[in-house]
Design a protein around this motif. Sequence first.
Motif, PDB file in Angstrom:
ATOM      1  N   UNK A  87       0.814  -1.212   0.000  1.00  0.00           N
ATOM      2  CA  UNK A  87       0.000   0.000   0.000  1.00  0.00           C
ATOM      3  C   UNK A  87       0.844   1.257   0.000  1.00  0.00           C
ATOM      4  N   UNK A  88       1.896   1.256   0.813  1.00  0.00           N
ATOM      5  CA  UNK A  88       2.783   2.423   0.871  1.00  0.00           C
ATOM      6  C   UNK A  88       3.459   2.642  -0.481  1.00  0.00           C
ATOM      7  N   UNK A  89       3.989   1.567  -1.064  1.00  0.00           N
ATOM      8  CA  UNK A  89       4.640   1.675  -2.377  1.00  0.00           C
ATOM      9  C   UNK A  89       3.644   2.142  -3.433  1.00  0.00           C
ATOM     10  N   UNK A  90       2.426   1.608  -3.399  1.00  0.00           N
ATOM     11  CA  UNK A  90       1.410   1.969  -4.391  1.00  0.00           C
ATOM     12  C   UNK A  90       1.074   3.453  -4.313  1.00  0.00           C
ATOM     13  N   UNK A  91       0.979   3.986  -3.106  1.00  0.00           N
ATOM     14  CA  UNK A  91       0.660   5.415  -2.942  1.00  0.00           C
ATOM     15  C   UNK A  91       1.762   6.276  -3.559  1.00  0.00           C
ATOM     16  N   UNK A  92       3.016   5.954  -3.248  1.00  0.00           N
ATOM     17  CA  UNK A  92       4.131   6.737  -3.791  1.00  0.00           C
ATOM     18  C   UNK A  92       4.179   6.646  -5.320  1.00  0.00           C
TER      19      UNK A  92
END
Length: 364
Positions: free
Chosen positions: A28-33
Amino acid sequence: MVRSPTFYAYIVRQFLFWFIAVLLVLSGVIAVFEFVEFVRQVSAIPELPLSLAFTLAAFKLPSSIEILFHFAVLIAAMVTFWRMTRSRELVVARAAGLSAWQFLAPVIVTAMVLGVVKITVVNPISAAMYGRFERLDVDYLGGTGDIMKVAKTGFWLRQKDENGVAVIHAEKVSGNGDQLENAMFLLLKPDESYRGRIDGASARLKDGKWQITDAWVMDGNEPPQHVDSTTLPSNLTRNGIQERFASQQTISFWDLPDYVRNLESTGFSSTRYRIAYQSLLSQPLLMAAMILVAAAFSLRPGRRVDTVLMIVGAIVTGFSIFVLGDIVAALGRAGTLPVPMAAWATSGVAMLFGIAALLHLEDG
């Protein structure tokens, strides 16, 4: 030897729960960035819809998940062992006669199964979706698209400059990778309409041009003309050709062996793809090593400050293993290390480190 199937199943369930949770959070964190970055790129081109940013991020995400897999295994195992140590469940298990090696065994097997799932299921899905991402990048965001395609009949290469596009096919490569045998150059205008064609017995790349010998030249719809030698401008270099091989991220585990054979049959070096294939085969061993590293950092109960040091130490160790893998693979691609060592050294070193640390923890 004391055995407790119920306890083994319980600890495996705990590990799988935390693995899924950690993988989802990290993804999720990677997807947001990545989504934010693609929004920035798409917004710079007014005619593109914002939904394209979401599509690009979605297609690229599986390749990021592949990279995160061993971090997720490490953190999930660490959280599992730390929580069970804090709740005294592992203390009770040890008092009942279970050694650390016994209750770690089912978790190690589970992690190895996850490694097999990664290379046989996740990797092919990731490769297919990353290939789609690259095509969208070329179509909408101005990617080069100059990718070399290798098949049993030879290889295909696309070069683009101010004069238009040249689609190049050759049956074989010789010399240092800059000489083509039985080459065909299909020439297209900037709008990719037909401009002409050149067929040559051989072609050599030098000084910013293809030197084509024993060639048949067709200009538009004119009849073919035979010439002893002709030239075609090119912005390629020998190293540039090597760089245009298909990305390893777009070739699945199942397709890599055929790709390597096709690449070698055309005369190109397949070292980096053989390293990629062997590295994928080593993933179950790497996942097992992550369990041992996590256990070494989290099985010993301690104060809050010790917990912080445990987390930092485990994360630094996991990151170091990741960096070591990149360094060793680079040495293998450069020919400094043999392919098996370049592919398996990282997993082997991580496994030895985990075993040594756990032996020290258990036996002092």
